[in-house]
Design a protein around this motif. Sequence first.
Motif, PDB file in Angstrom:
ATOM      1  N   SER A 164      -0.810  74.555  94.173  1.00  0.00           N
ATOM      2  CA  SER A 164      -1.055  73.968  95.494  1.00  0.00           C
ATOM      3  C   SER A 164      -0.335  72.640  95.637  1.00  0.00           C
ATOM      4  N   TRP A 184       5.040  72.302 107.438  1.00  0.00           N
ATOM      5  CA  TRP A 184       5.625  72.491 106.118  1.00  0.00           C
ATOM      6  C   TRP A 184       7.034  73.031 106.291  1.00  0.00           C
ATOM      7  N   LYS A 216      10.733  74.053 103.993  1.00  0.00           N
ATOM      8  CA  LYS A 216      11.338  74.328 102.699  1.00  0.00           C
ATOM      9  C   LYS A 216      12.803  73.931 102.769  1.00  0.00           C
ATOM     10  N   VAL A 272       7.413  84.048 106.371  1.00  0.00           N
ATOM     11  CA  VAL A 272       7.167  83.511 105.040  1.00  0.00           C
ATOM     12  C   VAL A 272       6.301  84.526 104.303  1.00  0.00           C
ATOM     13  N   ARG A 298       2.280  85.235 100.182  1.00  0.00           N
ATOM     14  CA  ARG A 298       1.873  84.487  98.982  1.00  0.00           C
ATOM     15  C   ARG A 298       1.675  83.012  99.314  1.00  0.00           C
ATOM     16  N   PHE A 299       2.266  82.583 100.444  1.00  0.00           N
ATOM     17  CA  PHE A 299       2.136  81.202 100.893  1.00  0.00           C
ATOM     18  C   PHE A 299       0.989  81.127 101.899  1.00  0.00           C
ATOM     19  N   SER A 300       0.008  80.291 101.617  1.00  0.00           N
ATOM     20  CA  SER A 300      -1.111  80.170 102.546  1.00  0.00           C
ATOM     21  C   SER A 300      -1.397  78.694 102.818  1.00  0.00           C
ATOM     22  N   LEU A 302      -0.730  73.387 101.058  1.00  0.00           N
ATOM     23  CA  LEU A 302       0.017  74.638 100.913  1.00  0.00           C
ATOM     24  C   LEU A 302      -0.301  75.242  99.557  1.00  0.00           C
ATOM     25  N   ILE A 330       0.364  78.419  96.958  1.00  0.00           N
ATOM     26  CA  ILE A 330       1.336  79.475  96.696  1.00  0.00           C
ATOM     27  C   ILE A 330       0.835  80.335  95.545  1.00  0.00           C
ATOM     28  N   ASP A 350      11.168  80.711  94.735  1.00  0.00           N
ATOM     29  CA  ASP A 350      10.349  79.696  95.410  1.00  0.00           C
ATOM     30  C   ASP A 350      10.784  78.284  95.034  1.00  0.00           C
ATOM     31  N   TYR A 374       9.794  71.086  98.967  1.00  0.00           N
ATOM     32  CA  TYR A 374       8.898  71.361 100.086  1.00  0.00           C
ATOM     33  C   TYR A 374       8.517  70.030 100.731  1.00  0.00           C
TER      34      TYR A 374
END
Lengths: 115, 112
Positions: A20, A34, A36, A60, A63-65, A76, A78, A85, A89
Amino acid sequence: DTAVSQTPKYLVTQMGNDKSIKCEQNLGHDTMYWYKQDSKKFLKIMFSYNNKELIINETVPNRFSPKSPDKAHLNLHINSLELGDSAVYFCASSQWSSGSGETQYFGPGTRLLVL
Amino acid sequence: TQLLEQSPQFLSIQEGENLTVYCNSSSVFSSLQWYRQEPGEGPVLLVTVVTGGEVKKLKRLTFQFGDARKDSSLHITAAQPGDTGLYLCAGAFWTSGSRLTFGEGTQLTVNP
């Protein structure tokens, strides 16, 4: 006096782990983001929240929440980290606008390296 | 999809030279912003241009917004090593709320 802060600044982890990243802003803004930034320095938006509500969700992996417990925080999480990845970020915040382009204030970034 | 093309991608010049960075789109912006990012930091806003044909100056930096609001340029006069960094243009569109679409960036290196 930090406006937008992120933790951690560096994150090195193994493939498959869950991690996280936390973000906090003290600017009183109602919108947080957010982004990347890949190795080519391209800055791509991932998510945006306005008053704790998700308003932008780019393509996205799920897996990204993101989670926004209040207007000042956007975290975030992951799951099952993959080599791809690895990136920087950035969290950012701004006031909401209807398209006139408010200034976005960026955090210092979290450098994620997945081994 | 609203895209911003930024050029050049890389620029390496000597101290004292002038340079121009371009940002182009086929879409009309409601406003356009220029950010500068230094190594290990997040982008920081330099300027926002809103009106077609607008010119803004920030010391040795001159920003221009095209008349049709589809393009913008950043001109630096007498570049200094302290100008080294990644320059990003970012466009806002009336249909996109507070969202910004960023260009690919121009990595500027000014050699002493």
